[in-house]
Scaffold this motif. Structure first.
Motif, PDB file in Angstrom:
ATOM      1  N   PRO A 199      39.255  30.039  10.582  1.00 59.67           N
ATOM      2  CA  PRO A 199      39.180  28.911   9.644  1.00 59.67           C
ATOM      3  C   PRO A 199      40.553  28.380   9.224  1.00 59.67           C
ATOM      4  O   PRO A 199      40.758  27.172   9.150  1.00 59.67           O
ATOM      5  CB  PRO A 199      38.421  29.506   8.456  1.00 59.67           C
ATOM      6  CG  PRO A 199      37.548  30.554   9.065  1.00 59.67           C
ATOM      7  CD  PRO A 199      38.374  31.152  10.165  1.00 59.67           C
ATOM      8  N   ASP A 200      41.501  29.282   8.972  1.00 59.56           N
ATOM      9  CA  ASP A 200      42.839  28.836   8.563  1.00 59.56           C
ATOM     10  C   ASP A 200      43.559  28.116   9.695  1.00 59.56           C
ATOM     11  O   ASP A 200      44.263  27.120   9.462  1.00 59.56           O
ATOM     12  CB  ASP A 200      43.670  30.029   8.088  1.00 59.56           C
ATOM     13  CG  ASP A 200      43.215  30.536   6.729  1.00 59.56           C
ATOM     14  OD1 ASP A 200      42.574  29.759   5.990  1.00 59.56           O
ATOM     15  OD2 ASP A 200      43.491  31.710   6.411  1.00 59.56           O
ATOM     16  N   GLN A 201      43.376  28.581  10.916  1.00 55.36           N
ATOM     17  CA  GLN A 201      43.982  27.899  12.062  1.00 55.36           C
ATOM     18  C   GLN A 201      43.401  26.498  12.219  1.00 55.36           C
ATOM     19  O   GLN A 201      44.114  25.542  12.523  1.00 55.36           O
ATOM     20  CB  GLN A 201      43.764  28.718  13.336  1.00 55.36           C
ATOM     21  CG  GLN A 201      44.628  29.961  13.425  1.00 55.36           C
ATOM     22  CD  GLN A 201      44.242  30.847  14.607  1.00 55.36           C
ATOM     23  OE1 GLN A 201      43.089  30.849  15.070  1.00 55.36           O
ATOM     24  NE2 GLN A 201      45.207  31.600  15.114  1.00 55.36           N
ATOM     25  N   TYR A 202      42.092  26.376  12.016  1.00 51.82           N
ATOM     26  CA  TYR A 202      41.427  25.078  12.098  1.00 51.82           C
ATOM     27  C   TYR A 202      42.042  24.112  11.071  1.00 51.82           C
ATOM     28  O   TYR A 202      42.342  22.953  11.392  1.00 51.82           O
ATOM     29  CB  TYR A 202      39.922  25.237  11.839  1.00 51.82           C
ATOM     30  CG  TYR A 202      39.151  23.938  11.862  1.00 51.82           C
ATOM     31  CD1 TYR A 202      38.529  23.502  13.028  1.00 51.82           C
ATOM     32  CD2 TYR A 202      39.035  23.133  10.715  1.00 51.82           C
ATOM     33  CE1 TYR A 202      37.819  22.300  13.065  1.00 51.82           C
ATOM     34  CE2 TYR A 202      38.340  21.940  10.739  1.00 51.82           C
ATOM     35  CZ  TYR A 202      37.728  21.534  11.909  1.00 51.82           C
ATOM     36  OH  TYR A 202      37.032  20.341  11.929  1.00 51.82           O
ATOM     37  N   CYS A 203      42.240  24.590   9.844  1.00 54.85           N
ATOM     38  CA  CYS A 203      42.792  23.747   8.786  1.00 54.85           C
ATOM     39  C   CYS A 203      44.238  23.359   9.075  1.00 54.85           C
ATOM     40  O   CYS A 203      44.632  22.206   8.870  1.00 54.85           O
ATOM     41  CB  CYS A 203      42.707  24.467   7.437  1.00 54.85           C
ATOM     42  SG  CYS A 203      41.015  24.696   6.836  1.00 54.85           S
ATOM     43  N   ARG A 204      45.020  24.317   9.563  1.00 52.67           N
ATOM     44  CA  ARG A 204      46.415  24.009   9.908  1.00 52.67           C
ATOM     45  C   ARG A 204      46.486  22.965  11.013  1.00 52.67           C
ATOM     46  O   ARG A 204      47.310  22.053  10.981  1.00 52.67           O
ATOM     47  CB  ARG A 204      47.151  25.283  10.331  1.00 52.67           C
ATOM     48  CG  ARG A 204      47.482  26.233   9.185  1.00 52.67           C
ATOM     49  CD  ARG A 204      48.533  27.256   9.597  1.00 52.67           C
ATOM     50  NE  ARG A 204      48.089  28.101  10.692  1.00 52.67           N
ATOM     51  CZ  ARG A 204      47.446  29.253  10.548  1.00 52.67           C
ATOM     52  NH1 ARG A 204      47.130  29.692   9.329  1.00 52.67           N
ATOM     53  NH2 ARG A 204      47.106  29.975  11.592  1.00 52.67           N
ATOM     54  N   ASP A 205      45.598  23.108  11.986  1.00 53.08           N
ATOM     55  CA  ASP A 205      45.561  22.159  13.100  1.00 53.08           C
ATOM     56  C   ASP A 205      45.170  20.766  12.597  1.00 53.08           C
ATOM     57  O   ASP A 205      45.741  19.758  13.009  1.00 53.08           O
ATOM     58  CB  ASP A 205      44.568  22.657  14.151  1.00 53.08           C
ATOM     59  CG  ASP A 205      44.635  21.855  15.437  1.00 53.08           C
ATOM     60  OD1 ASP A 205      45.733  21.742  15.998  1.00 53.08           O
ATOM     61  OD2 ASP A 205      43.585  21.348  15.889  1.00 53.08           O
TER      62      ASP A 205
ATOM     63  N   THR B  84      46.404  23.820   2.233  1.00 51.84           N
ATOM     64  CA  THR B  84      46.061  23.324   3.567  1.00 51.84           C
ATOM     65  C   THR B  84      44.551  23.209   3.716  1.00 51.84           C
ATOM     66  O   THR B  84      44.040  22.244   4.306  1.00 51.84           O
ATOM     67  CB  THR B  84      46.639  24.246   4.659  1.00 51.84           C
ATOM     68  OG1 THR B  84      48.050  24.367   4.469  1.00 51.84           O
ATOM     69  CG2 THR B  84      46.371  23.689   6.049  1.00 51.84           C
ATOM     70  N   ALA B  85      43.817  24.171   3.155  1.00 46.12           N
ATOM     71  CA  ALA B  85      42.349  24.105   3.186  1.00 46.12           C
ATOM     72  C   ALA B  85      41.848  22.909   2.381  1.00 46.12           C
ATOM     73  O   ALA B  85      40.923  22.195   2.802  1.00 46.12           O
ATOM     74  CB  ALA B  85      41.754  25.401   2.639  1.00 46.12           C
TER      75      ALA B  85
ATOM     76  N   LYS C  85      34.879  27.831   4.940  1.00 46.67           N
ATOM     77  CA  LYS C  85      35.253  29.250   4.946  1.00 46.67           C
ATOM     78  C   LYS C  85      36.680  29.457   4.433  1.00 46.67           C
ATOM     79  O   LYS C  85      36.968  30.411   3.705  1.00 46.67           O
ATOM     80  CB  LYS C  85      35.100  29.826   6.358  1.00 46.67           C
ATOM     81  CG  LYS C  85      33.648  29.964   6.820  1.00 46.67           C
ATOM     82  CD  LYS C  85      33.571  30.534   8.234  1.00 46.67           C
ATOM     83  CE  LYS C  85      32.124  30.663   8.690  1.00 46.67           C
ATOM     84  NZ  LYS C  85      31.365  31.668   7.901  1.00 46.67           N
ATOM     85  N   ALA C  86      37.580  28.545   4.799  1.00 47.91           N
ATOM     86  CA  ALA C  86      38.956  28.635   4.314  1.00 47.91           C
ATOM     87  C   ALA C  86      39.003  28.413   2.800  1.00 47.91           C
ATOM     88  O   ALA C  86      39.763  29.078   2.086  1.00 47.91           O
ATOM     89  CB  ALA C  86      39.833  27.616   5.033  1.00 47.91           C
ATOM     90  N   LEU C  87      38.174  27.495   2.297  1.00 47.74           N
ATOM     91  CA  LEU C  87      38.142  27.248   0.857  1.00 47.74           C
ATOM     92  C   LEU C  87      37.506  28.412   0.100  1.00 47.74           C
ATOM     93  O   LEU C  87      37.856  28.654  -1.062  1.00 47.74           O
ATOM     94  CB  LEU C  87      37.388  25.947   0.566  1.00 47.74           C
ATOM     95  CG  LEU C  87      38.176  24.663   0.841  1.00 47.74           C
ATOM     96  CD1 LEU C  87      37.278  23.438   0.744  1.00 47.74           C
ATOM     97  CD2 LEU C  87      39.354  24.525  -0.125  1.00 47.74           C
ATOM     98  N   GLU C  88      36.588  29.127   0.735  1.00 54.66           N
ATOM     99  CA  GLU C  88      36.032  30.326   0.105  1.00 54.66           C
ATOM    100  C   GLU C  88      37.155  31.292  -0.276  1.00 54.66           C
ATOM    101  O   GLU C  88      37.136  31.899  -1.349  1.00 54.66           O
ATOM    102  CB  GLU C  88      35.067  31.033   1.058  1.00 54.66           C
ATOM    103  CG  GLU C  88      33.698  30.405   1.149  1.00 54.66           C
ATOM    104  CD  GLU C  88      32.773  31.163   2.086  1.00 54.66           C
ATOM    105  OE1 GLU C  88      31.553  30.912   2.043  1.00 54.66           O
ATOM    106  OE2 GLU C  88      33.265  32.010   2.867  1.00 54.66           O
ATOM    107  N   GLU C  89      38.113  31.438   0.628  1.00 51.68           N
ATOM    108  CA  GLU C  89      39.249  32.318   0.364  1.00 51.68           C
ATOM    109  C   GLU C  89      40.117  31.747  -0.749  1.00 51.68           C
ATOM    110  O   GLU C  89      40.574  32.475  -1.638  1.00 51.68           O
ATOM    111  CB  GLU C  89      40.082  32.493   1.646  1.00 51.68           C
ATOM    112  CG  GLU C  89      41.244  33.459   1.520  1.00 51.68           C
ATOM    113  CD  GLU C  89      40.807  34.890   1.234  1.00 51.68           C
ATOM    114  OE1 GLU C  89      41.611  35.628   0.638  1.00 51.68           O
ATOM    115  OE2 GLU C  89      39.666  35.254   1.588  1.00 51.68           O
TER     116      GLU C  89
END
Length: 281
Positions: free
Chosen positions: A3-9, A34-35, A81-85
């Motif tokens: 999920p974090d890679q997706y957001c960074r991309d 980033t999320a 999922k990234a925002l969940e974190e």
């Protein structure tokens, strides 16, 4: 892809000025902002990239459900999922995410604004609310910093509106307030025909001064004790204000070309601003 890679991309591919300001954050804050940025891109793309308004509205409705899932820790989308974190570490309010979606939805059904006070509501939803969420991530001691974040978001959105007059007109949208257009004798027909008139140039000069007044008001509101923690917003401000300067130097010829800074100029401004704030932690 995580999920974090997706957001960074998502952030990197956008080429946004915001991306350059994130580089100077510690990992946990960088992950969260980033999320948040990727979320804004997803809901914005739902409106701008989907031709059918009904399908776009359904997509936004899906994102409203996904926001609820995020806060229940049952998200299905990589951004969710990234925002969940992120919400585990920062006080990010659910209603703010829903308000951002409300703002994006306005683009589906409202393409004109009679007065600046009506446009201000749109700007609040799509930009100032993002600023309030960002302020929570960056951190603050003085709650007046939230007023700074709100005004800065308004200034950012006005800058976007000035820069993107042509792009918005091609989508049938005019964000310049009708009362201002009447004052400067700018017609809808000329804007939709993408004409660069002397009247439009004068109107954009007026709107630029309005945007600058909000940048100044925001900086005045930022408490000294929060300048260092909020330096990412100050980096964004430096980049956006430099963009306004370039538009003015080009005599507001926004119908002829989209004015933007080079990646190197953005990176330099980010480094210079970050370095300046490090001297006064």
């Amino acid at each position: 892809m995580t999920p974090d890679q997706y957001c960074r991309d998502k952030a990197a591919k956008s080429g946004s000025s915001f991306y350059y300001s994130f580089m100077f954050l510690p990992p946990q804050k960088r992950q969260a902002i980033t999320a948040l940025y990727a979320f804004c891109r997803e809901v914005d793309d739902a409106v701008d990239e989907i031709a059918d308004p009904q399908v776009a509205a359904q997509t936004l409705s899906w994102w409203r459900s996904e926001v609820e899932n995020i806060f229940n820790q049952t998200a299905t989308h990589p951004v969710g999922k990234a925002l969940e974190e992120a919400i585990k570490h920062f006080e990010l309010h659910q209603e703010y995410f829903l308000e951002i979606i409300d703002g994006m939805e306005m683009d589906l059904f409202q393409h004109r604004y009679d007065a600046f006070k009506h446009l201000a509501l749109y700007c609040h939803r799509v930009a100032s609310v993002v600023g309030l969420l960002a302020a929570e991530i960056f951190g603050y001691q003085n709650r007046q910093t939230l007023k700074y974040a709100e005004k800065l978001g308004l200034a950012f959105q006005l800058t976007n509106i000035i820069r993107d007059v042509r792009e918005d007109a091609e989508r049938g949208r005019i964000y310049l307030p009708a009362e201002d257009m009447a004052r400067f004798k700018v017609s809808e027909e000329d804007i939709l025909a993408l004409k660069q008139t002397a009247e439009l140039t004068a109107l954009l000069a007026f709107e630029t001064e309005r945007a600058r007044s909000f940048y100044q008001e925001a900086k005045t509101l930022l408490p000294k004790e929060d300048r260092y923690s909020q330096r990412t917003g100050l980096i964004m401000s430096a980049i956006y204000e430099a963009t306004l300067d370039e538009i003015e130097k080009d005599q507001f010829q926004v119908m002829k070309q989209r004015i933007s800074l080079t990646p190197l100029k953005k990176l330099w401004l980010a480094w210079r601003t970050s370095r300046a704030e490090k001297k006064h932690p």
